[in-house]
Enzyme design. Sequence first.
Site, PDB file in Angstrom:
ATOM      1  N   CYS B  44       0.815  -1.208   0.000  1.00  0.00           N
ATOM      2  CA  CYS B  44       0.000   0.000   0.000  1.00  0.00           C
ATOM      3  C   CYS B  44       0.853   1.265   0.000  1.00  0.00           C
ATOM      4  CB  CYS B  44      -0.917   0.007   1.219  1.00  0.00           C
ATOM      5  SG  CYS B  44      -1.589  -1.631   1.569  1.00  0.00           S
ATOM      6  N   THR B 285     -10.365 -24.240   2.236  1.00  0.00           N
ATOM      7  CA  THR B 285     -10.778 -24.479   0.850  1.00  0.00           C
ATOM      8  C   THR B 285     -11.563 -25.785   0.799  1.00  0.00           C
ATOM      9  OG1 THR B 285      -8.840 -25.815   0.343  1.00  0.00           O
ATOM     10  CG2 THR B 285      -8.608 -23.424   0.066  1.00  0.00           C
ATOM     11  N   ILE B 290      -6.144 -27.471   3.426  1.00  0.00           N
ATOM     12  CA  ILE B 290      -5.645 -26.277   2.727  1.00  0.00           C
ATOM     13  C   ILE B 290      -6.542 -25.072   3.037  1.00  0.00           C
ATOM     14  CG2 ILE B 290      -5.012 -25.274   0.508  1.00  0.00           C
ATOM     15  CD1 ILE B 290      -4.617 -28.066  -0.586  1.00  0.00           C
ATOM     16  N   TYR B 291      -5.936 -24.038   3.552  1.00  0.00           N
ATOM     17  CA  TYR B 291      -6.627 -22.783   3.835  1.00  0.00           C
ATOM     18  C   TYR B 291      -6.231 -21.756   2.771  1.00  0.00           C
ATOM     19  CZ  TYR B 291      -7.921 -24.690   8.369  1.00  0.00           C
ATOM     20  OH  TYR B 291      -8.467 -25.468   9.360  1.00  0.00           O
ATOM     21  N   GLY B 294      -6.860 -13.742   1.763  1.00  0.00           N
ATOM     22  CA  GLY B 294      -6.376 -12.558   1.059  1.00  0.00           C
ATOM     23  C   GLY B 294      -7.051 -12.324  -0.282  1.00  0.00           C
ATOM     24  N   ASP B 295      -6.343 -11.617  -1.124  1.00  0.00           N
ATOM     25  CA  ASP B 295      -6.885 -11.204  -2.421  1.00  0.00           C
ATOM     26  C   ASP B 295      -7.309 -12.384  -3.285  1.00  0.00           C
ATOM     27  OD1 ASP B 295      -6.193  -8.702  -1.580  1.00  0.00           O
ATOM     28  OD2 ASP B 295      -4.720  -8.315  -3.161  1.00  0.00           O
TER      29      ASP B 295
HETATM   30  C1  LIG Z   1      -0.105  -0.323  -5.149  1.00  0.00           C
HETATM   31  C2  LIG Z   1      -1.037  -0.931  -4.154  1.00  0.00           C
HETATM   32  C3  LIG Z   1      -1.639  -0.136  -3.203  1.00  0.00           C
HETATM   33  C4  LIG Z   1      -2.511  -0.699  -2.287  1.00  0.00           C
HETATM   34  N1  LIG Z   1      -3.090   0.119  -1.352  1.00  0.00           N
HETATM   35  C5  LIG Z   1      -3.950  -0.430  -0.447  1.00  0.00           C
HETATM   36  C6  LIG Z   1      -4.537   0.371   0.547  1.00  0.00           C
HETATM   37  O1  LIG Z   1      -4.260   1.573   0.634  1.00  0.00           O
HETATM   38  N2  LIG Z   1      -5.407  -0.199   1.406  1.00  0.00           N
HETATM   39  C7  LIG Z   1      -5.699  -1.533   1.349  1.00  0.00           C
HETATM   40  O2  LIG Z   1      -6.469  -2.014   2.167  1.00  0.00           O
HETATM   41  N3  LIG Z   1      -5.145  -2.322   0.414  1.00  0.00           N
HETATM   42  C8  LIG Z   1      -4.276  -1.811  -0.475  1.00  0.00           C
HETATM   43  N4  LIG Z   1      -3.693  -2.620  -1.416  1.00  0.00           N
HETATM   44  C9  LIG Z   1      -4.098  -4.047  -1.468  1.00  0.00           C
HETATM   45  C10 LIG Z   1      -3.329  -4.889  -0.493  1.00  0.00           C
HETATM   46  O3  LIG Z   1      -1.964  -4.683  -0.646  1.00  0.00           O
HETATM   47  C11 LIG Z   1      -3.696  -6.333  -0.715  1.00  0.00           C
HETATM   48  O4  LIG Z   1      -5.078  -6.479  -0.508  1.00  0.00           O
HETATM   49  C12 LIG Z   1      -2.970  -7.282   0.184  1.00  0.00           C
HETATM   50  O5  LIG Z   1      -1.594  -7.145   0.068  1.00  0.00           O
HETATM   51  C13 LIG Z   1      -3.377  -8.719  -0.145  1.00  0.00           C
HETATM   52  O6  LIG Z   1      -2.649  -9.625   0.607  1.00  0.00           O
HETATM   53  P1  LIG Z   1      -2.329 -11.067   0.034  1.00  0.00           P
HETATM   54  O7  LIG Z   1      -1.521 -11.746   1.065  1.00  0.00           O
HETATM   55  O8  LIG Z   1      -3.581 -11.683  -0.417  1.00  0.00           O
HETATM   56  O9  LIG Z   1      -1.484 -10.800  -1.275  1.00  0.00           O
HETATM   57  P2  LIG Z   1      -0.097 -10.074  -1.423  1.00  0.00           P
HETATM   58  O10 LIG Z   1       0.140  -9.162  -0.321  1.00  0.00           O
HETATM   59  O11 LIG Z   1      -0.067  -9.507  -2.802  1.00  0.00           O
HETATM   60  O12 LIG Z   1       0.949 -11.256  -1.333  1.00  0.00           O
HETATM   61  C14 LIG Z   1       0.907 -12.323  -2.240  1.00  0.00           C
HETATM   62  C15 LIG Z   1       2.332 -12.819  -2.461  1.00  0.00           C
HETATM   63  O13 LIG Z   1       2.279 -14.149  -2.896  1.00  0.00           O
HETATM   64  C16 LIG Z   1       3.341 -14.366  -3.774  1.00  0.00           C
HETATM   65  N5  LIG Z   1       3.026 -15.550  -4.573  1.00  0.00           N
HETATM   66  C17 LIG Z   1       1.984 -15.694  -5.441  1.00  0.00           C
HETATM   67  N6  LIG Z   1       2.006 -16.923  -5.961  1.00  0.00           N
HETATM   68  C18 LIG Z   1       3.074 -17.576  -5.442  1.00  0.00           C
HETATM   69  C19 LIG Z   1       3.615 -18.856  -5.596  1.00  0.00           C
HETATM   70  N7  LIG Z   1       3.048 -19.716  -6.411  1.00  0.00           N
HETATM   71  N8  LIG Z   1       4.708 -19.174  -4.912  1.00  0.00           N
HETATM   72  C20 LIG Z   1       5.297 -18.285  -4.071  1.00  0.00           C
HETATM   73  N9  LIG Z   1       4.828 -17.048  -3.886  1.00  0.00           N
HETATM   74  C21 LIG Z   1       3.721 -16.697  -4.569  1.00  0.00           C
HETATM   75  C22 LIG Z   1       3.400 -13.101  -4.579  1.00  0.00           C
HETATM   76  O14 LIG Z   1       4.688 -12.929  -5.136  1.00  0.00           O
HETATM   77  C23 LIG Z   1       3.045 -12.054  -3.543  1.00  0.00           C
HETATM   78  O15 LIG Z   1       4.216 -11.439  -3.020  1.00  0.00           O
HETATM   79  C24 LIG Z   1      -2.786  -2.084  -2.333  1.00  0.00           C
HETATM   80  C25 LIG Z   1      -2.177  -2.892  -3.293  1.00  0.00           C
HETATM   81  C26 LIG Z   1      -1.300  -2.334  -4.192  1.00  0.00           C
HETATM   82  C27 LIG Z   1      -0.648  -3.209  -5.210  1.00  0.00           C
HETATM   83  C1  LIG Z   2       3.987  -7.449   9.803  1.00  0.00           C
HETATM   84  C2  LIG Z   2       3.345  -8.784   9.496  1.00  0.00           C
HETATM   85  C3  LIG Z   2       4.413  -9.784   9.261  1.00  0.00           C
HETATM   86  C4  LIG Z   2       2.414  -9.225  10.612  1.00  0.00           C
HETATM   87  O1  LIG Z   2       3.078  -9.437  11.765  1.00  0.00           O
HETATM   88  P1  LIG Z   2       2.322  -9.571  13.148  1.00  0.00           P
HETATM   89  O2  LIG Z   2       3.364  -9.879  14.124  1.00  0.00           O
HETATM   90  O3  LIG Z   2       1.159 -10.471  13.077  1.00  0.00           O
HETATM   91  O4  LIG Z   2       1.672  -8.137  13.329  1.00  0.00           O
HETATM   92  P2  LIG Z   2       2.045  -6.912  14.245  1.00  0.00           P
HETATM   93  O5  LIG Z   2       3.483  -6.607  14.249  1.00  0.00           O
HETATM   94  O6  LIG Z   2       1.102  -5.881  13.805  1.00  0.00           O
HETATM   95  O7  LIG Z   2       1.697  -7.415  15.742  1.00  0.00           O
HETATM   96  C5  LIG Z   2       0.440  -7.853  16.041  1.00  0.00           C
HETATM   97  C6  LIG Z   2       0.531  -8.790  17.215  1.00  0.00           C
HETATM   98  O8  LIG Z   2       1.078  -8.140  18.342  1.00  0.00           O
HETATM   99  C7  LIG Z   2       0.132  -8.100  19.397  1.00  0.00           C
HETATM  100  N1  LIG Z   2       0.244  -6.794  20.026  1.00  0.00           N
HETATM  101  C8  LIG Z   2       0.152  -5.594  19.429  1.00  0.00           C
HETATM  102  N2  LIG Z   2       0.327  -4.620  20.323  1.00  0.00           N
HETATM  103  C9  LIG Z   2       0.534  -5.216  21.505  1.00  0.00           C
HETATM  104  C10 LIG Z   2       0.782  -4.732  22.826  1.00  0.00           C
HETATM  105  N3  LIG Z   2       0.882  -3.444  23.080  1.00  0.00           N
HETATM  106  N4  LIG Z   2       0.926  -5.635  23.824  1.00  0.00           N
HETATM  107  C11 LIG Z   2       0.829  -6.945  23.561  1.00  0.00           C
HETATM  108  N5  LIG Z   2       0.627  -7.451  22.338  1.00  0.00           N
HETATM  109  C12 LIG Z   2       0.489  -6.586  21.328  1.00  0.00           C
HETATM  110  C13 LIG Z   2      -1.201  -8.349  18.759  1.00  0.00           C
HETATM  111  O9  LIG Z   2      -2.095  -8.952  19.650  1.00  0.00           O
HETATM  112  C14 LIG Z   2      -0.821  -9.282  17.644  1.00  0.00           C
HETATM  113  O10 LIG Z   2      -0.636 -10.582  18.128  1.00  0.00           O
HETATM  114  P3  LIG Z   2      -1.716 -11.751  17.888  1.00  0.00           P
HETATM  115  O11 LIG Z   2      -2.034 -11.743  16.417  1.00  0.00           O
HETATM  116  O12 LIG Z   2      -1.050 -12.973  18.331  1.00  0.00           O
HETATM  117  O13 LIG Z   2      -2.879 -11.368  18.720  1.00  0.00           O
HETATM  118  C15 LIG Z   2       2.395  -8.695   8.294  1.00  0.00           C
HETATM  119  O14 LIG Z   2       1.285  -7.887   8.654  1.00  0.00           O
HETATM  120  C16 LIG Z   2       3.030  -8.083   7.110  1.00  0.00           C
HETATM  121  O15 LIG Z   2       3.795  -8.709   6.410  1.00  0.00           O
HETATM  122  N6  LIG Z   2       2.701  -6.808   6.816  1.00  0.00           N
HETATM  123  C17 LIG Z   2       3.264  -6.118   5.691  1.00  0.00           C
HETATM  124  C18 LIG Z   2       2.525  -6.492   4.409  1.00  0.00           C
HETATM  125  C19 LIG Z   2       1.149  -5.958   4.392  1.00  0.00           C
HETATM  126  O16 LIG Z   2       0.396  -6.098   5.322  1.00  0.00           O
HETATM  127  N7  LIG Z   2       0.782  -5.322   3.260  1.00  0.00           N
HETATM  128  C20 LIG Z   2      -0.485  -4.745   3.124  1.00  0.00           C
HETATM  129  C21 LIG Z   2      -0.604  -3.486   3.906  1.00  0.00           C
HETATM  130  S1  LIG Z   2       0.598  -2.303   3.321  1.00  0.00           S
END
Ligand SMILES: Cc1cc2nc3c(=O)[nH]c(=O)nc-3n(C[C@H](O)[C@H](O)[C@H](O)COP(=O)(O)OP(=O)(O)OC[C@H]3O[C@@H](n4cnc5c(N)ncnc54)[C@H](O)[C@@H]3O)c2cc1C
Ligand SMILES: CC(C)(COP(=O)(O)OP(=O)(O)OC[C@H]1O[C@@H](n2cnc3c(N)ncnc32)[C@H](O)[C@@H]1OP(=O)(O)O)[C@@H](O)C(=O)NCCC(=O)NCCS
Lengths: 556, 556
Positions: B44, B285, B290-291, B294-295
């Site tokens: 995002c 699923t 298998i679970y 996401g998107d």
């Molecule tokens: C530019 C952009 C802006 C966004 N802005 C927002 C926002 O502001 N607010 C919001 O709520 N959402 C936003 N989104 C959407 C959000 O990022 C997605 O909804 C979210 O990341 C989905 O999570 P996901 O785990 O389903 O997929 P992803 O986060 O896309 O992760 C899927 C990953 O799986 C990997 N993968 C796929 N197939 C395979 C395979 N066969 N083997 C190994 N790896 C694989 C891919 O490489 C990818 O990295 C944005 C998305 C984009 C692209």
């Molecule tokens: C960061 C990522 C790996 C998730 O990690 P995560 O450890 O589950 O998430 P956070 O770091 O937000 O921490 C949340 C955990 O900390 C706990 N926590 C948060 N604040 C806390 C506090 N003050 N005291 C105790 N626990 C706390 C929450 O309960 C949660 O744990 P739980 O799920 O076991 O209940 C994953 O969200 C990620 O890859 N994010 C980047 C990609 C992405 O989301 N893209 C789309 C948006 S840009």
Amino acid sequence: MAKKVLIIGGVAGGASAAARLRRLDEHAEIILFERGQYISFANCGLPYYIGNVISERDYLLVQTEESMEARFHIDVRPEHEVVAIDRGRKEVEVIAKGERYRESYDYLILSPGAEPLVPPIPGIDHPSIYTVRNMNDIDKIHRHIQQVQPQKSVVIGGGYVGIEMAENLRELGQDVTVIEAGPNILAPFDFEMARMLEKTLHDHGIPVITNDAVTAFAPTAAPATGSGDKSHRGPVTLTLKSGQTLTADLVILAVGVRPENKLAREAGLDIGERGGIKVDPYLRTSDPSIYAVGDAIEVKDRVNGAYSLIPLAGPANKQGRIAADNICGRNIQYTGSQGSAILKVCNLTAAATGNNEKQLKRAGIAYRKSYTQSPSHAGYYPGGNEMVVKILFTPDEGKLLGAQIVGEDGVDKRIDVLATAIRHGMTVYDLAELELAYAPPYSSAKDPVNMAGFVGTNILRGDVNVVHWDELPAMDPSTYVLLDVRTRQEHQYSHPEGALLIPVDELRERIDEIPRDKKIFAFCRIGIRGYIACRILAPHGFDVYNISGGNELYAA
Amino acid sequence: MAKKVLIIGGVAGGASAAARLRRLDEHAEIILFERGQYISFANCGLPYYIGNVISERDYLLVQTEESMEARFHIDVRPEHEVVAIDRGRKEVEVIAKGERYRESYDYLILSPGAEPLVPPIPGIDHPSIYTVRNMNDIDKIHRHIQQVQPQKSVVIGGGYVGIEMAENLRELGQDVTVIEAGPNILAPFDFEMARMLEKTLHDHGIPVITNDAVTAFAPTAAPATGSGDKSHRGPVTLTLKSGQTLTADLVILAVGVRPENKLAREAGLDIGERGGIKVDPYLRTSDPSIYAVGDAIEVKDRVNGAYSLIPLAGPANKQGRIAADNICGRNIQYTGSQGSAILKVCNLTAAATGNNEKQLKRAGIAYRKSYTQSPSHAGYYPGGNEMVVKILFTPDEGKLLGAQIVGEDGVDKRIDVLATAIRHGMTVYDLAELELAYAPPYSSAKDPVNMAGFVGTNILRGDVNVVHWDELPAMDPSTYVLLDVRTRQEHQYSHPEGALLIPVDELRERIDEIPRDKKIFAFCRIGIRGYIACRILAPHGFDVYNISGGNELYAA
Ligand SMILES: Cc1cc2nc3c(=O)[nH]c(=O)nc-3n(C[C@H](O)[C@H](O)[C@H](O)COP(=O)(O)OP(=O)(O)OC[C@H]3O[C@@H](n4cnc5c(N)ncnc54)[C@H](O)[C@@H]3O)c2cc1C
Ligand SMILES: CC(C)(COP(=O)(O)OP(=O)(O)OC[C@H]1O[C@@H](n2cnc3c(N)ncnc32)[C@H](O)[C@@H]1OP(=O)(O)O)[C@@H](O)C(=O)NCCC(=O)NCCS
Ligand SMILES: Cc1cc2nc3c(=O)[nH]c(=O)nc-3n(C[C@H](O)[C@H](O)[C@H](O)COP(=O)(O)OP(=O)(O)OC[C@H]3O[C@@H](n4cnc5c(N)ncnc54)[C@H](O)[C@@H]3O)c2cc1C
Ligand SMILES: CC(C)(COP(=O)(O)OP(=O)(O)OC[C@H]1O[C@@H](n2cnc3c(N)ncnc32)[C@H](O)[C@@H]1OP(=O)(O)O)[C@@H](O)C(=O)NCCC(=O)NCCS
Ligand SMILES: [Ca+2]
Ligand SMILES: [Ca+2]
């Protein structure tokens, strides 16, 4: 025949009732009595006018006599004080410009508000001491500031009016001190939350003295720092219970308010234990022709069920509207208040809804609590800040009882979501599920409210044991180990005495260094790493607890 | 025996599932496969990195292979693509650095996300055309910008990725045009709400072309405006359906995404009608080992009940957490999505939750709608702005179905309150009652959400008839009169043809000027005075309607 409705009090509750009445009944005769010179002014804006944040006095006048009369065809009578209610004859007695007259009614709405408390402290009638309720007060304070040019002022009372006044006087460059008799300012907040606010006030040059009270005011012998008008509005010396003395060129007295119940009391209407006018859910007093709303009434606290005084503008406005509805035959209930409140404290915003720990203890309601510290929006997007979210919930089903938040940004959003949640009986499980709107400038994929929900559910499900810093002093130190799971740098910067350092990422390898015969109290800065440490250690048989809210919360 | 869980996809859903799995099960074997070079990056944030709003590329990497391994003891395998699932043997087939191998599982979590649509338009493989999904894409775009220094760019597709990219490219000083095939950009918004956003884009130098589509791309014969690297990544000429042509040094293709369902499909898992992987409420699923999250999955739309694709980060993160919960035996349901979404559009914020009119019509759900325009905070406190709140609700009990808000400030707060309300089945009556936190810097004593509730309840109770501007064109103009109740100045500045001007404050005296044989459509700027006019005229027997949202909304 058109009904005739009299309204006593022309501001939040009264003016709202008047406008709504007219919208519901084009033919009613509506007379609005206001003792003061102005109706419908922005009470809540008064402190900000003093600080020049609101630059024009006129901005405070939301509606005027003329505008209300033109738009709503209401007979608005400022500088008319109602001095008695004759329930038998359904008449009120009014004094205007020295003249006394009577006016009959079919229905009467009381919205007289609340008056500032003025405790009988010796010297309290010194002319440099002011309360803050209406335009007249603020005009007098304004004049005092213009003429005396105070350099030092003291605010007595750390409620929200006091704190807002302190901040605005400081904006003018004055040295401001706040004196609070209780253990902390801002009663809606628990001690540890209020501490953060006291600290920020201090950092902004506004020292706060707690646990102390004024015992006497006296004219200062030698003039203090202000200039002009010495004879009349000269400096005051304040003597505190602790013995400390202070001088001030201006004193704001803001030690609370009490319901304006005199008219109602003298008319024999039921008054509650807290001094507010008693009303039923339809906002009818003990006389079915008389309604009462706003700061003057007691309302049911939605969380603890007790009748309470909740003098806030949102409820007053809504109650005014409901009283009008019911007079027009609508049967609308006012189902109670939850005390949702917010205020700006320098760079911080502080907000609360529902009950705090003090209230729950008083009401004998069992609760659990949790602290989380979460960014106002995604960490990778610039401009975010952490906020501390405290939630209180029932130990069984996790129903929300109260919430308090302190932070720089986005606090108002989260408190409103939590206020909505509390009102509808939601639980911490519900918070975890909420689907809030996310994009990087506004939030995180897991919003602070979700996070509070996750942590709350983890506690209730027994996924983590928590301990609170304030519980430690009562425990025998030989029974537990403080486990610091932060980094070396964080540890070196500061840590509680005797804490064992093992950064969370090294825990698995160094697990043998952790004593097995004691409770382990893990902590980090805000609580996440402490939680993860618990989840690593518990399966290995440790009796491990996370210190809720982390180190930072209690360091203050 | 410790269970072995494989996760496919290492970003929002996958990384969340991995972290949660570890916290719930210290002993599980967890392997995270990610095809790309990075896990856990901020999808995002990608557009904002292009616009230098996010100044460091590193900020986008929320977690790294190393940090996830250290903290969560997870076997993270970037640049490992899973190419097949062998459900019979419970194994996956992986390709890494050209090598192919198999890995067995007890449980498998699919979080492969969604891929950008690339329609088969002639010339679409031109090297100056990019999609935006991951770090690799954004690195390529970044390089293109550095090397080519584009002056003109075109964004194809007015979804949120397209609009965010457009705004960020404009931040770099480029001439940016957005092309949208539909009648308006940003599908979660209805036409009239999206119009405001198109207008602000236009005002910020980003023209939006709607109802038009690209039919061909071709290398531009003579170089366009950019510099450098002409041979390879030279300018493109776009031909539109309308015949119009455009040239661009950089083209962003953002016409939507489709679920990455290939692996699941080939493994024989059930796929839904919309192309998403089918899951039950536990996110399982059709194969119970298998679970999927996401998107890539179809979720139940909480408002209309249909299976839908809602590719957003909040749901993906929460689903990842729930899949992990269920693999650890917790039986947690994911109860559906409501499509809460928000984005920044230059100076405006646009947010939506629940269904919009288009969706409700498609689903055959009856609804009523209301527009209100309310200040973000008390008018007398500086810095506030008006926001337009649109709510959709059932015609009978007033249950909320959807909300859309556009404004400069405080939009995120109100949409989150409304999202909470929709999730818990609240009605417009509930909105009117909400006790939100009020102080002048944050809100009004009647918050915009309360106001939307008041107006909604007024409509449902029949206290006011409303008509919407978009209904007028279909009506016979001889059957109604447009009654402008604004001031003379407002009227003179602009008004719809033939409107009769009677300022609301003069209505009572001039009531005889209003025709009694026609419908009266009263309007003002935002709807309040129109409403008051209705309440004045209706009791006098007029068949009067308020034009919801006032004149301003439709002037655009
Ligand atoms: C530019 C952009 C802006 C966004 N802005 C927002 C926002 O502001 N607010 C919001 O709520 N959402 C936003 N989104 C959407 C959000 O990022 C997605 O909804 C979210 O990341 C989905 O999570 P996901 O785990 O389903 O997929 P992803 O986060 O896309 O992760 C899927 C990953 O799986 C990997 N993968 C796929 N197939 C395979 C395979 N066969 N083997 C190994 N790896 C694989 C891919 O490489 C990818 O990295 C944005 C998305 C984009 C692209
Ligand atoms: C960061 C990522 C790996 C998730 O990690 P995560 O450890 O589950 O998430 P956070 O770091 O937000 O921490 C949340 C955990 O900390 C706990 N926590 C948060 N604040 C806390 C506090 N003050 N005291 C105790 N626990 C706390 C929450 O309960 C949660 O744990 P739980 O799920 O076991 O209940 C994953 O969200 C990620 O890859 N994010 C980047 C990609 C992405 O989301 N893209 C789309 C948006 S840009
Ligand atoms: C400085 C200040 C800041 C505040 N800030 C906030 C805030 O940020 N948020 C918030 O929610 N609330 C705030 N409040 C509280 C809010 O203003 C009150 O809750 C609200 O105004 C109560 O409405 P009311 O109609 O009951 O009383 P009021 O608005 O006080 O109106 C009562 C009126 O009745 C008149 N009256 C009384 N007796 C008679 C009589 N016998 N005859 C004729 N007239 C009579 C009085 O002169 C008075 O004008 C603030 C109050 C103050 C003073
Ligand atoms: C201003 C005051 C007189 C109330 O007047 P009001 O007309 O009831 O309130 P508003 O101007 O906010 O208008 C609300 C009305 O407009 C309607 N409305 C608002 N936006 C609308 C829109 N876009 N379309 C149609 N109607 C709309 C609402 O439904 C409501 O009418 P209703 O109560 O009949 O349902 C009263 O609140 C007051 O005196 N305020 C200042 C004092 C005060 O509140 N102090 C404490 C806080 S500082
Ligand atoms: Ca008058
Ligand atoms: Ca690895």
